[in-house]
Design a protein around this motif. Structure first.
Motif, mmCIF file in Angstrom:
data_model
loop_
_atom_site.group_PDB
_atom_site.id
_atom_site.type_symbol
_atom_site.label_atom_id
_atom_site.label_comp_id
_atom_site.label_asym_id
_atom_site.label_seq_id
_atom_site.Cartn_x
_atom_site.Cartn_y
_atom_site.Cartn_z
ATOM 1 N N ALA A 119 0.827 -1.209 0.000
ATOM 2 C CA ALA A 119 0.000 0.000 0.000
ATOM 3 C C ALA A 119 0.860 1.257 0.000
ATOM 4 C CB ALA A 119 -0.941 -0.010 1.199
ATOM 5 N N CYS A 120 1.943 1.228 0.749
ATOM 6 C CA CYS A 120 2.860 2.375 0.774
ATOM 7 C C CYS A 120 3.500 2.582 -0.600
ATOM 8 C CB CYS A 120 3.935 2.168 1.829
ATOM 9 S SG CYS A 120 3.338 2.250 3.536
ATOM 10 N N ASP A 121 3.826 1.478 -1.274
ATOM 11 C CA ASP A 121 4.457 1.558 -2.599
ATOM 12 C C ASP A 121 3.514 2.159 -3.636
ATOM 13 O OD1 ASP A 121 6.755 0.436 -1.645
ATOM 14 O OD2 ASP A 121 6.406 -1.564 -2.492
ATOM 15 N N ILE A 122 2.277 1.666 -3.671
ATOM 16 C CA ILE A 122 1.382 2.061 -4.756
ATOM 17 C C ILE A 122 0.436 3.192 -4.364
ATOM 18 C CG2 ILE A 122 1.461 -0.233 -5.798
ATOM 19 C CD1 ILE A 122 -1.307 -0.710 -4.633
ATOM 20 N N GLN A 123 0.393 3.497 -3.065
ATOM 21 C CA GLN A 123 -0.438 4.601 -2.565
ATOM 22 C C GLN A 123 -1.915 4.458 -2.929
ATOM 23 O OE1 GLN A 123 0.388 7.423 -0.380
ATOM 24 N NE2 GLN A 123 1.889 5.817 0.041
ATOM 25 N N LYS A 124 -2.416 3.239 -2.764
ATOM 26 C CA LYS A 124 -3.861 3.041 -2.767
ATOM 27 C C LYS A 124 -4.298 2.757 -1.332
ATOM 28 C CE LYS A 124 -5.251 1.924 -7.462
ATOM 29 N NZ LYS A 124 -5.877 0.949 -8.396
ATOM 30 N N PRO A 125 -5.525 3.152 -0.965
ATOM 31 C CA PRO A 125 -5.933 3.051 0.442
ATOM 32 C C PRO A 125 -6.029 1.618 0.929
ATOM 33 C CG PRO A 125 -7.775 3.729 -0.938
ATOM 34 C CD PRO A 125 -6.558 3.780 -1.802
ATOM 35 N N LEU A 126 -6.033 1.488 2.255
ATOM 36 C CA LEU A 126 -6.090 0.188 2.915
ATOM 37 C C LEU A 126 -7.495 -0.108 3.419
ATOM 38 C CD1 LEU A 126 -2.782 0.536 4.875
ATOM 39 C CD2 LEU A 126 -3.369 -1.570 3.654
ATOM 40 N N PHE A 127 -7.942 -1.336 3.154
ATOM 41 C CA PHE A 127 -9.221 -1.830 3.641
ATOM 42 C C PHE A 127 -8.888 -2.891 4.696
ATOM 43 C CE2 PHE A 127 -13.108 -4.510 3.173
ATOM 44 C CZ PHE A 127 -14.072 -3.530 3.361
ATOM 45 N N LEU A 128 -9.060 -2.537 5.969
ATOM 46 C CA LEU A 128 -8.462 -3.291 7.069
ATOM 47 C C LEU A 128 -9.475 -4.128 7.844
ATOM 48 C CD1 LEU A 128 -6.185 -0.463 8.513
ATOM 49 C CD2 LEU A 128 -5.472 -2.369 7.056
ATOM 50 N N HIS A 129 -9.026 -5.300 8.278
ATOM 51 C CA HIS A 129 -9.788 -6.186 9.158
ATOM 52 C C HIS A 129 -9.053 -6.264 10.486
ATOM 53 C CE1 HIS A 129 -12.103 -9.991 10.141
ATOM 54 N NE2 HIS A 129 -11.050 -10.120 10.938
ATOM 55 N N GLU A 130 -9.790 -6.048 11.575
ATOM 56 C CA GLU A 130 -9.173 -6.195 12.906
ATOM 57 C C GLU A 130 -10.194 -6.760 13.866
ATOM 58 O OE1 GLU A 130 -9.033 -5.426 16.798
ATOM 59 O OE2 GLU A 130 -9.253 -3.393 16.002
ATOM 60 N N ARG A 131 -9.834 -7.867 14.492
ATOM 61 C CA ARG A 131 -10.696 -8.440 15.527
ATOM 62 C C ARG A 131 -9.821 -8.890 16.690
ATOM 63 N NH1 ARG A 131 -15.651 -11.247 15.395
ATOM 64 N NH2 ARG A 131 -16.216 -9.984 13.584
ATOM 65 N N ASP A 132 -10.046 -8.274 17.827
ATOM 66 C CA ASP A 132 -9.304 -8.591 19.057
ATOM 67 C C ASP A 132 -7.793 -8.463 18.862
ATOM 68 O OD1 ASP A 132 -11.763 -9.110 20.121
ATOM 69 O OD2 ASP A 132 -11.519 -11.292 20.221
ATOM 70 N N ALA A 133 -7.380 -7.511 18.021
ATOM 71 C CA ALA A 133 -5.958 -7.335 17.732
ATOM 72 C C ALA A 133 -5.605 -5.852 17.627
ATOM 73 C CB ALA A 133 -5.594 -8.061 16.442
ATOM 74 N N GLY A 134 -6.368 -5.017 18.329
ATOM 75 C CA GLY A 134 -6.197 -3.572 18.200
ATOM 76 C C GLY A 134 -4.798 -3.084 18.531
ATOM 77 N N GLU A 135 -4.235 -3.616 19.591
ATOM 78 C CA GLU A 135 -2.909 -3.157 20.024
ATOM 79 C C GLU A 135 -1.851 -3.470 18.969
ATOM 80 O OE1 GLU A 135 0.194 -3.873 23.754
ATOM 81 O OE2 GLU A 135 -1.942 -4.312 24.039
ATOM 82 N N ALA A 136 -1.857 -4.711 18.459
ATOM 83 C CA ALA A 136 -0.884 -5.106 17.446
ATOM 84 C C ALA A 136 -1.109 -4.346 16.143
ATOM 85 C CB ALA A 136 -0.974 -6.616 17.200
ATOM 86 N N MET A 137 -2.369 -4.137 15.778
ATOM 87 C CA MET A 137 -2.695 -3.400 14.564
ATOM 88 C C MET A 137 -2.166 -1.972 14.633
ATOM 89 S SD MET A 137 -4.459 -3.143 11.630
ATOM 90 C CE MET A 137 -5.839 -4.282 11.517
ATOM 91 N N ILE A 138 -2.455 -1.301 15.732
ATOM 92 C CA ILE A 138 -2.035 0.097 15.878
ATOM 93 C C ILE A 138 -0.515 0.206 15.887
ATOM 94 C CG2 ILE A 138 -2.006 2.013 17.533
ATOM 95 C CD1 ILE A 138 -4.976 1.137 18.174
ATOM 96 N N LYS A 139 0.150 -0.731 16.529
ATOM 97 C CA LYS A 139 1.612 -0.712 16.574
ATOM 98 C C LYS A 139 2.210 -0.798 15.171
ATOM 99 C CE LYS A 139 5.556 -3.090 18.728
ATOM 100 N NZ LYS A 139 5.958 -4.246 19.581
ATOM 101 N N LEU A 140 1.680 -1.702 14.335
ATOM 102 C CA LEU A 140 2.193 -1.847 12.968
ATOM 103 C C LEU A 140 1.862 -0.616 12.116
ATOM 104 C CD1 LEU A 140 1.808 -5.450 11.488
ATOM 105 C CD2 LEU A 140 3.824 -3.982 11.470
ATOM 106 N N LEU A 141 0.649 -0.131 12.242
ATOM 107 C CA LEU A 141 0.260 1.052 11.459
ATOM 108 C C LEU A 141 1.134 2.252 11.824
ATOM 109 C CD1 LEU A 141 -3.650 0.776 11.526
ATOM 110 C CD2 LEU A 141 -2.124 0.279 9.608
ATOM 111 N N GLN A 142 1.453 2.374 13.098
ATOM 112 C CA GLN A 142 2.294 3.502 13.528
ATOM 113 C C GLN A 142 3.704 3.404 12.944
ATOM 114 O OE1 GLN A 142 1.775 3.190 17.804
ATOM 115 N NE2 GLN A 142 0.261 4.840 17.832
ATOM 116 N N GLN A 143 4.196 2.169 12.760
ATOM 117 C CA GLN A 143 5.528 1.995 12.182
ATOM 118 C C GLN A 143 5.598 2.532 10.758
ATOM 119 O OE1 GLN A 143 7.099 -2.014 12.425
ATOM 120 N NE2 GLN A 143 6.459 -2.237 14.544
ATOM 121 N N TYR A 144 4.472 2.455 10.046
ATOM 122 C CA TYR A 144 4.436 2.863 8.640
ATOM 123 C C TYR A 144 3.729 4.201 8.441
ATOM 124 C CZ TYR A 144 6.126 -1.737 7.268
ATOM 125 O OH TYR A 144 6.911 -2.856 7.099
ATOM 126 N N GLN A 145 3.392 4.868 9.527
ATOM 127 C CA GLN A 145 2.480 5.999 9.436
ATOM 128 C C GLN A 145 2.964 7.103 8.499
ATOM 129 O OE1 GLN A 145 1.205 7.518 13.239
ATOM 130 N NE2 GLN A 145 -0.686 8.315 12.396
#
Length: 268
Positions: A119-145
Motif C-alpha cells: 500500500a505504501c508503494d502504490i499509494q492506494k488506500p487500505l481496507f483493514l480487518h481487525e478483531r481482538d488485535a487492536g494493540e498489534a494493529m495500531i503498533k504496525l500502522l504507527q511503524q508505517y504511518q
C-alpha cells in the motif's frame, strides 16, 4: 439520498445464482455503488472480473488474515498487478484476527506487513480487518504511518479505546449491521457518535451480518436470511438514530467520504 456499500462479498457462493438481481435490487434501494471485497488472490481476481461487468461496481485486492497461512510470494505479485487497475480501489481485506486465529499470529503479522508495504508503494488506500488485535494493529500502522495512504477499519467492532486511537491516527471507520444486533452491538451503538462526520463509512459485509432488527416484510424479501447490499439504507438509518443525526446528513457525509477515500469516478 444515495448510498455506497464499501464492503460486499459478492463473490461468495451464496450469490452465485442471482448476483445480477442482487445488484439491481441494491440500485432500486438507492445503493448507487458497491465495492466487492477481495480476501485471497483468487477471490481478488474474481472480484475484479465481476466489477468489470458493471459500471457501479469496484473491488479490492488483498489477503484476509484467515488466509495468511496460504499466502505465497506469487500471490503478492498478483495483488500488485491487480492494484494497477483503476477498478481495484484498495489494498485488502487485510489485517489481523486474534479472535479466531485461523492462521498463526506471527504469520498474520508477516502477511499483513507485506500488504502494508504494498500500500505504501502504490499509494492506494487500505481496507483493514481487525478483531481482538487492536494493540498489534495500531503498533504496525504507527511503524508505517509516515508513508501510509488512507486506511479504513472495515466492520469496526472493537473497544472505545481502540476506536479513539484509530480516530487520532486519522483512520476511517466502517460500520455494518453489527450495530443492529441487540446482543453484540450495544457497545458500538453507544460509541458510534464519537466518529467524526468526515471519517465514517457504511457497509453491509453481505452475505454476512444480516441486521437482526429487520421487520417481517424485510426478512421475507431475503433469500435464506442472506444479507444483501439493498439493506444498506437500513444500516444507515440505525447509525443515524444512534448518532442522533438526520439520515440525509449522515448519508451525504458517508457518500462524500467514500468517493474521496476510494477516488471513485462517480457523482451523487
Amino acid at each position: 439520498m444515495s448510498f455506497i456499500d464499501i464492503g460486499v462479498n459478492l463473490t461468495n457462493n451464496r450469490f452465485n445464482d442471482d448476483y445480477e438481481q442482487v445488484i439491481k435490487k441494491a440500485r432500486d434501494h438507492r445503493v448507487t455503488a458497491q465495492i466487492i471485497t477481495g480476501t485471497t488472490s483468487a477471490e481478488s481476481q474474481q472480484a475484479f472480473a465481476l466489477a468489470g461487468q458493471f459500471p457501479d461496481l469496484f473491488s479490492t485486492a488483498g489477503c484476509h488474515p484467515h488466509d495468511a497461512k496460504d499466502f505465497k510470494d506469487e500471490d503478492l505479485s498478483l495483488l500488485r498487478k491487480l492494484l494497477q487497475q483503476d477498478k481495484v480501489v484498495a489494498v485488502g481485506e487485510c489485517g489481523l484476527d486474534f479472535n479466531r486465529n485461523f492462521s498463526p499470529q506471527d504469520t498474520q503479522l508477516a502477511v499483513f506487513e507485506q500488504q502494508l508495504q504494498l500500500a505504501c508503494d502504490i499509494q492506494k488506500p487500505l481496507f483493514l480487518h481487525e478483531r481482538d488485535a487492536g494493540e498489534a494493529m495500531i503498533k504496525l500502522l504507527q511503524q508505517y504511518q509516515s508513508k501510509l495512504p488512507k486506511a479504513v477499519i472495515h466492520c469496526f467492532t472493537g473497544s472505545q479505546e481502540s476506536l479513539e486511537q484509530y480516530i487520532d491516527m486519522g483512520i476511517y471507520i466502517g460500520i455494518t449491521g453489527w450495530i443492529c444486533d441487540e446482543r453484540r452491538g450495544q457497545d458500538l451503538a453507544q460509541m458510534v457518535h464519537l466518529i467524526p462526520d468526515d471519517k465514517l463509512m457504511i457497509e453491509t459485509d453481505a452475505p454476512f451480518l444480516t441486521p437482526r432488527d429487520l421487520n417481517k416484510e424485510q426478512k421475507a424479501q431475503l433469500k435464506s436470511n442472506r444479507n444483501e447490499p439493498c439493506l444498506l439504507p437500513h444500516v444507515a438509518h440505525k447509525i443515524a438514530d444512534c448518532r442522533q443525526q438526520p439520515l440525509s446528513e449522515l448519508s451525504q457525509n458517508c457518500f462524500n467520504n467514500t468517493v474521496s477515500f476510494f477516488n471513485l469516478p462517480i457523482q451523487q
